[in-house]
Scaffold this active site. Structure first.
Site, PDB file in Angstrom:
ATOM      1  N   GLY A 125       0.801  -1.210   0.000  1.00  0.00           N
ATOM      2  CA  GLY A 125       0.000   0.000   0.000  1.00  0.00           C
ATOM      3  C   GLY A 125       0.834   1.260   0.000  1.00  0.00           C
ATOM      4  N   GLU A 367       4.048   0.855 -11.189  1.00  0.00           N
ATOM      5  CA  GLU A 367       5.404   0.780 -10.620  1.00  0.00           C
ATOM      6  C   GLU A 367       6.350   1.819 -11.232  1.00  0.00           C
ATOM      7  OE1 GLU A 367       7.163  -2.721  -9.213  1.00  0.00           O
ATOM      8  OE2 GLU A 367       5.344  -3.919  -9.365  1.00  0.00           O
TER       9      GLU A 367
END
Length: 384
Positions: A125, A367
């Site tokens: 998270g 990412e």
């Protein structure tokens, strides 16, 4: 001389995962994708093969392999489907790896065996609704109160966070202020089902429709003080190092999608006829497929190079960003070209290239966006 051939163990793993992807995933994943359903049976199959424990020591139930082994598995899975591949990638590199890298002996003993066995999934998270690429703009807070962290805030786009086997999410939260000013960000383990921890309904997504993604909220969510992961105030730095590794894994996944596009186009070009000839006989199609193979091949070399430096313990931040940038671009370009080669059929979800096209775009975002990768590469070159 440099030898790019895989060793026997790597090649055996690659072939085993390839066989699994072709025989167990390919025949059924389209249905899961269209139903937007998490493929629990496929995940159990990957767990039986030990894929969730690939880069972890045997003492935690892992396979005793390395990160490159994980990358090879991700490439082969993504050649068939990216939802399955991202479930493995997130489960290992984002769910379990922070615990392995930074967890205490007690935390590792408590969580890693189930995660390595694929019996449980962990989530990562970091991203917040108002943060996006600015991961340092964390607003989620955690304050100590009577031996417990009290967490308030929210996280967005979190993979593997709401499945029936999700057991924890590790979140970054502001835990104070640094001596010189600025946010003190720490990482804290929050078990699933903790009061005050709410998992929102799953997102309606463009792609990765058979993977699990949710927004998370924390309202006076209390966890024990010992759920702090690693050193207090080092959570942001810890997660950035996890992202460096994860970018190599996402590059491998991207290469798989790019190569899967080549696979499908080669088959289709040998079967489809137009104007009295198989379309593979036309130079325009030949050149397009040749360009697709070049992209996949080049991107594979990029992630091999980054993984090689990682395994040798050398700095690899620049190489990871290069690999992620090159491979995600290759995936997007190949998916677009594959859809063009398939024509109208490429727009139909019954064909894998339709899924590939829908799945490719997020690889240029997740990412670390392509823009972030360029920024990181420039910084590593000394440009400030």
């Amino acid at each position: 001389m440099i030898d790019f051939r895989l060793g026997e163990e790597y090649e055996a793993l690659r072939k085993t995962v390839q066989d699994f992807a072709q025989s167990e995933v390919a025949p059924v994943i389209g249905g899961f994708y269209e139903r937007e359903e998490f493929p629990y049976e496929i995940v159990r199959g990957m767990a039986r093969m030990g894929l969730f424990g690939l880069p972890f020591p045997e003492e935690y139930g892992g396979m005793g392999g390395d990160y490159f082994a994980l990358c090879l598995a991700l490439e082969e899975l993504a050649r068939v489907d990216s939802s399955v591949a991202i479930t493995l990638e997130a489960g290992v590199s984002l769910g379990a790896m922070p615990l392995y890298r930074f967890g205490s002996a007690e935390q590792k003993a408590k969580w890693l065996p189930a995660l390595c066995a694929g019996e449980a999934l962990g989530a990562f998270g970091l991203t917040e609704p108002g943060g996006g690429s600015d991961a340092g703009a964390t607003r989620t807070s955690a304050k100590l109160d009577g031996g417990e962290w009290v967490i308030n805030g929210s996280k967005s786009f979190i993979t593997n966070s709401g499945t029936d086997i999700t057991r924890l999410v590790t979140v970054t939260a502001v835990t104070g202020e640094k001596p010189g000013g600025g946010k003190e960000i720490s990482a804290i383990i929050v078990p699933s089902g903790t009061p005050g921890f709410t998992v929102a309904p799953k997102y309606s997504k463009v792609g990765w429709n058979a993977s699990d993604t949710h927004e998370l909220s924390f309202t006076d969510c209390r966890v024990p003080a010992e759920n702090l992961l690693g050193e207090r105030g080092r959570g942001y730095a810890q997660f950035l190092s996890i992202l460096d590794e994860g970018r190599v894994a996402i590059a491998a996944l991207s290469v798989g999608l790019a190569q899967g596009c080549v696979d499908e186009c080669l088959r289709y070009a040998g079967e489809r006829e137009a104007f009295g000839h198989r379309i593979g006989e036309y130079q325009a199609i030949q050149f397009k497929i040749a360009d697709m193979e070049v992209r996949a091949h080049t991107a594979r070399l990029a992630y091999y190079a980054a993984a090689s430096k990682m395994l040798r313990g050398e700095p690899f931040k620049k190489e990871a960003s290069i690999a992620k940038l090159v491979a995600s671009n290759a995936a997007m370009d190949n998916a677009r070209d594959a859809t063009q080669i398939f024509g109208g059929y490429g727009f139909m979800n019954e064909f894998p290239v339709g899924r590939f096209y829908r799945d490719a775009k997020i690889l240029e975002v997740g990412e670390g966006t392509s823009e972030v990768q360029r920024m990181l590469i420039a910084r590593e070159l000394g440009l400030r």
